[in-house]
Write an enzyme that holds these catalytic residues in place. Structure first.
Site, PDB file in Angstrom:
ATOM      1  N   CYS A 146       0.837  -1.207   0.000  1.00  0.00           N
ATOM      2  CA  CYS A 146       0.000   0.000   0.000  1.00  0.00           C
ATOM      3  C   CYS A 146       0.869   1.254   0.000  1.00  0.00           C
ATOM      4  O   CYS A 146       1.778   1.375   0.833  1.00  0.00           O
ATOM      5  CB  CYS A 146      -0.917   0.002   1.218  1.00  0.00           C
ATOM      6  SG  CYS A 146      -1.910   1.507   1.384  1.00  0.00           S
ATOM      7  N   CYS A 197      -7.702  -0.232  -1.863  1.00  0.00           N
ATOM      8  CA  CYS A 197      -7.252  -0.564  -0.513  1.00  0.00           C
ATOM      9  C   CYS A 197      -6.969  -2.062  -0.490  1.00  0.00           C
ATOM     10  O   CYS A 197      -7.860  -2.873  -0.783  1.00  0.00           O
ATOM     11  CB  CYS A 197      -8.323  -0.209   0.510  1.00  0.00           C
ATOM     12  SG  CYS A 197      -7.943  -0.771   2.182  1.00  0.00           S
ATOM     13  N   CYS A 214     -12.448 -10.285  20.671  1.00  0.00           N
ATOM     14  CA  CYS A 214     -11.611  -9.595  19.687  1.00  0.00           C
ATOM     15  C   CYS A 214     -10.556  -8.741  20.378  1.00  0.00           C
ATOM     16  O   CYS A 214      -9.927  -7.894  19.724  1.00  0.00           O
ATOM     17  CB  CYS A 214     -12.460  -8.740  18.747  1.00  0.00           C
ATOM     18  SG  CYS A 214     -13.428  -7.455  19.577  1.00  0.00           S
TER      19      CYS A 214
END
EC number: 2.1.1.-
Length: 438
Positions: A68, A156, A395
């Site tokens: 990226c 992306c 998470c």
């Protein structure tokens, strides 16, 4: 001390590289284990330092060129500069260390890390931040450590291709809106059904005009199949045009493991990685150990992501969730998949557990899938309920470790914990843990 050399020893939770400088722990973002770097000390606290890399003197063998162009500036990813196998190895070590530090979970109780087969292009949801400067649209994500919006690249690398197509289309049409500074964010989500749904956040005083604009550009949003407008909290969401929900599949326990199709409406929660969600659900089903007639309580049940796979095997299930529209989705998903003997209640997890206990209900297994902040209020109530098994989906390893500590003191022991890489290129770790009452 302003500049120094440091050898990076490992990666820390939060994503930074870790080393020692004059006896102090030092954290340096975007480094790799084995790097020798020249840094500027940016933060000097009594117990630790934070550094910024000025020069990589000796690169780690784990280091690669990030794909990226805005990596290191954008706040979305932290580990694109690392080989994927090195990322997974670091996550497993961090997970093991964190569970021991916060919850005294032994290494032998932690299973091998479940790596992703799609370390790029996996995100099915994205929140695009928007700002205007000099009449130019900037649409992407927050700069690392700030609320300054930087442009996302044309593609992306962690987003689903359908999300990237939507970003391209939006950049072409948004400049025609008469109140460009009144749209600070657009949420984009795609389902495995091929649909793409947008929620446009609008802070102006004429939502009708905004809705008319997004109806008028429908022909120019070929990648989008539904748009909604949000003018405040989630209960303010209004339908503009197109589809209202997205769907994906999860494994089931009935009809020789026939997959289930689950849907969720705009504003509802879903995991960002459908493939790894199936891995997570499969592990939860195995750990839950339920069968026909077993009583299961699913806290933070959402749209039935774990509830309905468990109920498909004959378990008698009660699901609890405080977001009413998700409860509606769970009921519809049960009907669509022909699953009976389920009850879904719209109530806070801790309050719901108290009420069920007061009504004389008992459960063999309790599932928890709380947000990142954990289930501090609910775990104490669950311990009083005293199920034989608790399956905790998390998470966030630190809040998981904290809550496991509470359950250990209440007489539960961890017999298995599985890390799952739901978020490649970042330091975030998903997991599922089984506790059994001693």
């Amino acid at each position: 001390m302003t500049e120094a050399r440091i050898r990076i020893e490992s990666l820390a939770f939060g994503g930074a590289g870790f080393g020692r400088l004059e006896g102090k722990a030092c954290f340096v973002p975007f480094t790799a284990p084995g790097d020798l770097v020249r840094i500027r000390v940016a933060v000097d606290k009594p117990s630790y330092l934070e550094g910024e890399t000025l020069e990589i003197l000796e690169p780690s063998p784990d280091r690669i060129a990030p794909p990226c162009p805005v990596f290191g500036i954008c706040g979305g990813c932290s580990w694109q500069h690392l080989r994927y196998d090195a990322q997974a190895e670091a996550k497993e070590r961090i997970f093991v260390d964190t569970l021991w530090r916060f919850g005294r979970v032994e290494r032998d109780a932690v299973a091998p890390f479940a790596v992703a087969d799609n370390p790029f292009g996996y995100r099915c949801r994205a929140q695009f931040k928007i700002r205007w400067s000099g009449g130019r649209l900037h649409m992407g994500f927050y700069r690392r450590g700030s609320h300054y919006v930087i442009d996302a690249p044309a593609e992306c690398v962690i987003c689903d291709p359908a999300i990237n197509l939507t970003l391209r289309d939006l950049r072409l049409v948004l400049p025609d809106f008469s109140e460009p500074d009144k749209i600070p964010q657009i949420d984009a989500a795609t389902g495995e059904d091929g649909h793409v749904l947008l929620v446009v956040h609008y802070i102006g005083d004429n939502p009708g005009r905004a809705a008319d604009f997004f109806r008028s550009i429908q022909p120019h949003l070929a990648s989008v199949t539904g748009i909604h407008l949000q003018c405040g909290r989630k209960d303010s969401i209004m339908h503009v045009w197109g589809v209202d929900s997205l769907s994906y599949t999860v494994p089931g326990l009935g009809d020789q493991g026939r997959p289930l199709s689950l849907s969720f409406r705009r504003g509802g929660f879903s995991q960002v990685n459908y493939r790894q969600n199936r891995v997570l659900v499969s592990k939860a089903l195995h750990l839950a150990g339920v069968g026909p007639g077993r009583r299961v309580l699913d806290l933070f049940c959402g749209n039935g992501n774990f509830s309905l796979p468990l109920a498909s095997g004959g378990a008698q299930l009660v699901g609890v969730e405080d977001y009413g529209p998700s409860i509606d989705d769970a009921r519809k998903n049960a009907d669509f998949n022909g699953i009976g003997d389920v009850e879904f209640i719209a109530i806070d997890a801790a309050d719901g557990t108290r009420r069920l206990r007061a009504a004389g209900e008992h459960f063999d297994t309790v599932i928890l899938d709380p947000p990142r902040t954990g289930a501090r209020d609910a775990v104490g109530e669950v311990a009083i309920l005293a199920p034989e098994r608790i399956v905790y989906v998390s998470c966030d390893p630190p809040t998981l470790g904290r809550d496991l500590g509470v359950l250990r003191k209440a007489g539960y022991r961890v017999v298995g914990s599985h890390g799952v890489d739901m978020f490649p290129q970042t330091y975030h770790i998903e997991s599922v843990t089984l506790l059994i009452r001693s």
